[in-house]
Write an enzyme that holds these catalytic residues in place. Sequence first.
Site, PDB file in Angstrom:
ATOM      1  N   ALA A   1     -24.549  28.286  34.081  1.00 49.71           N
ATOM      2  CA  ALA A   1     -23.979  27.447  35.145  1.00 49.71           C
ATOM      3  C   ALA A   1     -24.820  27.435  36.419  1.00 49.71           C
ATOM      4  CB  ALA A   1     -22.563  27.922  35.461  1.00 49.71           C
TER       5      ALA A   1
ATOM      6  N   ARG B   1     -26.018  35.001  35.181  1.00 46.45           N
ATOM      7  CA  ARG B   1     -26.479  36.389  35.115  1.00 46.45           C
ATOM      8  C   ARG B   1     -26.284  37.152  36.425  1.00 46.45           C
ATOM      9  NH1 ARG B   1     -32.059  35.836  32.059  1.00 46.45           N
ATOM     10  NH2 ARG B   1     -31.852  33.938  33.263  1.00 46.45           N
TER      11      ARG B   1
ATOM     12  N   ASP C   1     -26.915  13.993  23.071  1.00 48.35           N
ATOM     13  CA  ASP C   1     -28.152  13.272  23.367  1.00 48.35           C
ATOM     14  C   ASP C   1     -27.767  12.343  24.499  1.00 48.35           C
ATOM     15  OD1 ASP C   1     -30.068  11.221  23.578  1.00 48.35           O
ATOM     16  OD2 ASP C   1     -30.771  11.631  21.556  1.00 48.35           O
ATOM     17  N   HIS C   2     -28.162  12.670  25.717  1.00 46.34           N
ATOM     18  CA  HIS C   2     -27.560  11.971  26.855  1.00 46.34           C
ATOM     19  C   HIS C   2     -27.902  10.484  26.893  1.00 46.34           C
ATOM     20  CE1 HIS C   2     -31.427  12.618  28.914  1.00 46.34           C
ATOM     21  NE2 HIS C   2     -31.055  11.690  29.774  1.00 46.34           N
TER      22      HIS C   2
ATOM     23  N   HIS D   1     -34.025  10.855  21.725  1.00 43.29           N
ATOM     24  CA  HIS D   1     -33.675   9.655  22.491  1.00 43.29           C
ATOM     25  C   HIS D   1     -34.198   8.360  21.841  1.00 43.29           C
ATOM     26  CE1 HIS D   1     -32.419  12.602  25.277  1.00 43.29           C
ATOM     27  NE2 HIS D   1     -33.533  12.736  25.964  1.00 43.29           N
TER      28      HIS D   1
END
Length: 493
Positions: free
Chosen positions: A13, A46, A181-182, A244
């Site tokens: 994150a 972390r 797969d954006h 892509h």
Amino acid sequence: KNINPTIIVIFGASGDLAKRKLFPAFQNLFLDCRMPEKFQIIALGRAEKSDAEFRNYVLENLKTFSRKSDVSSAETKDFISRITYLRHDIDKEESYHELNSKLTSIDQTFGIRANRLFYLSIAPSFITTISVYIKKIGLTPNVGQDRIIIEKPFGYDKASAIELNEMLSQTFKEEQIYRIDHYLGKETVQNILAFRFGNSMFEPLWNRNFIDFVQITVAEEVGVEERGGFYEGVGALKDMIQNHLLQILCMTAMEAPASLGADDIRNRKADVLRSIRRIKPEEVDHYTVRGQYDAGFIKGSPVAGYRQDKGIAPDSNTETYVAMKIYLDNWRWQGVPFYLRSGKRMQEKQSSIIIQFKPVPHSSFSYGNEGMTPNRLIINIQPAMDIKLQFMTKKPGLSLSLRPAEMVFDYFQCSTMSPEAYETLLSDALVGDPTLFMRWDQVEQAWDAIDTIQEFWKNNAPANFPNYKAGSWGPEAADELLARQGHAWVPNT
Ligand code: BG6
């Protein structure tokens, strides 16, 4: 809002993707009332950080990366307050027990066992460890409720992808795995289906009888930026083409699905991937061109060559550009070349699909013309978002001569802003719609289609890297690839 209560767990994150894409996407969905009424985001990282510190970090980044950057609104504050930070060691079982307690305590607050959406925004090498612990501690036992989103690259070749998939399937059922797969979340990519199958007048022409060739370009101005360490071991073929560009190819070439159901669409796309003609190692040079950028100028400013970029070996042979010719062995497309190209540090950012139709069988207009241009349909994916149809018309005047003209549909004429790709995809994952995610067989077929190329490139070092200047349109060999067939890359669409 009618979505089950959900806990979103983001691994990695504090990373780049979360900061640029994930948090802004969730925030925008929240502002658009597309998040569940009850949700929490557990951010894992972390470093030791308090909730307040992490929330502040997210807020600062929203200012830069959110398309709705008014971060002082009460709604955004509400959104931020639903994020909790948890220090997490991917390798330590104890961390997963802590996560488990957190999940259970949120469930108690919600008064219901919430759905769980795990987002793995981490280096691929950690996927196995995480998945093993998720299974061991039993964090995702409910197939209908618990999902995991995995970023690309999914493996680094077919064999490793199979291995990864087998390992994942010990913890998750296929319907729980959302391989992202954006590009499939981009508005203009989804519109290809609407355009092709929502109209009757294009589809009759959409085949080998009328189409001369198809070009798919995804050109970027940026270099490898801060991602040198990652990119060195990957290269353009695996970073862009395998996913892509092949997905755009599928949308362009697929048959009409029986319905818009996830499997109907994905079956038709898988057909395309299966029909890609496999090439032999000795044919790789004939069908493909690889490139690496040298120093040059982007929009007038000097930029370094790839080998001088941060984290890159001075004698690196990683390709930053690929052009290739693909044939689809099926009835619709037999003999029609699909030219794909993608590169970094190109002259301008531009992603497009160009359908070039065959020339007229006989031209009666031989004299006084500005040259007959073939009919073209141009689908601009980004940054321009439009569809253009190019055709010939009469030049105004006394004589009957021709000139090219264009009809344009421009997305920017619509008043509403399009959602970001990640918003669409995360929203789909929240409601459990996998249509725009990659099913396992698609990933496997995509690797199968390019494995020979990467194998051949690995065994045969390029003779002439770097072979294109930053700010150009790639190596000359890419022009020759098309010229051999009397074709050329269509400029500036
Ligand atoms: C990512 C690649 O998948 O797509 C990057 O790893 C690339 O190298 C990026 O820059 C391009 O995405 P977009 O949406 O900016 O075209």
